[in-house]
Design an enzyme around this catalytic site. Structure first.
Site, mmCIF file in Angstrom:
data_model
loop_
_atom_site.group_PDB
_atom_site.id
_atom_site.type_symbol
_atom_site.label_atom_id
_atom_site.label_comp_id
_atom_site.label_asym_id
_atom_site.label_seq_id
_atom_site.Cartn_x
_atom_site.Cartn_y
_atom_site.Cartn_z
ATOM 1 N N LYS A 52 0.554 -1.104 -0.171
ATOM 2 C CA LYS A 52 0.039 0.064 0.009
ATOM 3 C C LYS A 52 1.214 1.310 0.094
ATOM 4 O O LYS A 52 0.238 2.186 -1.129
ATOM 5 C CB LYS A 52 -0.851 -0.255 1.353
ATOM 6 N N GLN A 96 -5.591 -1.295 8.829
ATOM 7 C CA GLN A 96 -5.686 -3.053 8.867
ATOM 8 C C GLN A 96 -5.934 -3.641 9.532
ATOM 9 O O GLN A 96 -5.649 -4.521 10.428
ATOM 10 C CB GLN A 96 -3.932 -3.013 8.395
ATOM 11 N N ASP A 119 -11.272 2.349 2.782
ATOM 12 C CA ASP A 119 -12.178 0.976 2.956
ATOM 13 C C ASP A 119 -13.269 0.463 2.296
ATOM 14 O O ASP A 119 -13.484 -0.319 1.866
ATOM 15 C CB ASP A 119 -11.119 -0.102 4.277
HETATM 16 N N1 GUN Z 1 -7.129 -7.281 5.507
HETATM 17 C C1 GUN Z 1 -6.682 -8.398 4.077
HETATM 18 N N2 GUN Z 1 -7.029 -7.109 3.506
HETATM 19 C C2 GUN Z 1 -7.725 -6.093 3.896
HETATM 20 C C3 GUN Z 1 -7.983 -4.823 3.262
HETATM 21 O O1 GUN Z 1 -8.370 -5.189 2.028
HETATM 22 N N3 GUN Z 1 -8.056 -3.850 4.231
HETATM 23 C C4 GUN Z 1 -7.508 -3.411 5.181
HETATM 24 N N4 GUN Z 1 -7.515 -3.060 6.389
HETATM 25 N N5 GUN Z 1 -7.024 -4.913 5.968
HETATM 26 C C5 GUN Z 1 -7.259 -5.952 5.404
#
Ligand code: GUN
Length: 280
Positions: A52, A96, A119
């Site tokens: 990210k 996350q 998200d």
């Molecule tokens: N953990 C696995 N996939 C994701 C996601 O798309 N967003 C977040 N915040 N955590 C994750």
């Protein structure tokens, strides 16, 4: 022989579009900034968070990384979110997942200002999606819509079957397909005759979490098949597979996403898209 839907290429296209938009925003004096919070050091999460950050760098956005220790309390995490909610230089906030077990995931996600919730997990954004209002949409299902549209798959009037009913993928996926005027069915672990339903699908979206479960016997000839799963073929191997048995399904599908290189890369591209939209 199916046409392969190239998620790597399509995600690169979307990231390039984001890069252009960020440059335009910068010319107007607007910075784009994502705050990423990770609690603990789960190795898979560290890889995702690293990707990210790299994507932010690529599009020209700023990223703030908060790497909090495993023992962080709920109150400490909520305090940080409040601080970022009130910081006008931060456009997007992402926590996350999964969080360590002692933390209240639900409470944490609800604390994020919905207008910074890139998200798309906040109930306000889920509500906006379900009634067709503008808002942030969960990145993986939003990415699948882009894969379909940019591969010239007609959605309107088509039978779409989604296998999986998670809040992050299955449910928003079904709502998005409905918004595109598909006829939508959601299947799950209690569905009685799964094959009977999936064989009706013109577009089959598989987010079931079981390696190679969907073989050709579940698929109608000529269907478009989207595979959301990602698994190691075996624990000691780096080779990956999806929820779809690719070698079995590819010969009868008209279009199919590979694993890796299908749905996977779209999630971060759509996160960047949400981030840019949070400023625009
Ligand atoms: N953990 C696995 N996939 C994701 C996601 O798309 N967003 C977040 N915040 N955590 C994750």
């Amino acid at each position: 022989m199916a046409e392969i839907i190239d998620g790597k290429a399509i995600s690169a296209q979307i990231k390039d579009e984001c890069k252009e938009k960020v440059a335009k925003l910068k010319a107007e004096g607007k910075e784009v900034c994502l705050a990423v919070i990770q609690v603990g050091n789960d190795p898979a999460s560290s890889v995702y968070v690293g990707n990210k950050k790299k994507a932010c760098e690529y599009i020209g956005a700023k990223s703030l990384a908060y790497e909090l220790k495993e023992e962080t309390t709920n109150e400490e995490l909520l305090e940080l979110i409040d601080k970022l909610n009130n910081d006008d230089s931060v456009n997007g906030i992402l926590v996350q997942l999964p969080l360590p077990k002692h933390l209240n995931e639900d409470e944490v996600l609800k604390r994020i200002n919905p207008d910074k919730d890139v998200d798309g997990f906040h109930p306000v954004n889920v509500g906006r999606l379900s009634i067709g209002e503008k808002g942030f949409v969960s990145c993986t299902p939003a990415g699948i819509i882009q894969l379909l549209k940019r591969s010239n798959v007609d959605i309107e009037g088509k039978e779409c079957v989604v296998i999986g009913r998670s809040n992050i993928v299955g449910k928003p996926m079904a709502i998005l397909m409905l918004r595109e005027n598909a006829t939508v069915t959601i299947c799950h672990s209690r569905t009685k005759d799964l094959k009977e339903v999936t064989k009706r699908a013109d577009i089959l979206i598989v987010a079931i979490g079981k390696p190679k479960m969907i073989d050709a016997s579940y698929v109608k000839e000529g269907a478009v098949v989207i595979d959301v799963g990602i698994h190691r073929v075996d624990p000691n191997s780096k080779k990956l597979c999806g929820d779809v048995d690719y070698d079995s399904v590819e010969p009868i599908a008209s279009k199919i996403t590979p694993v890796p290189g299908g749905v996977g890369p779209m999630t971060i591209a759509m996160l960047m898209n949400n981030l840019v939209n949070s400023v625009e």
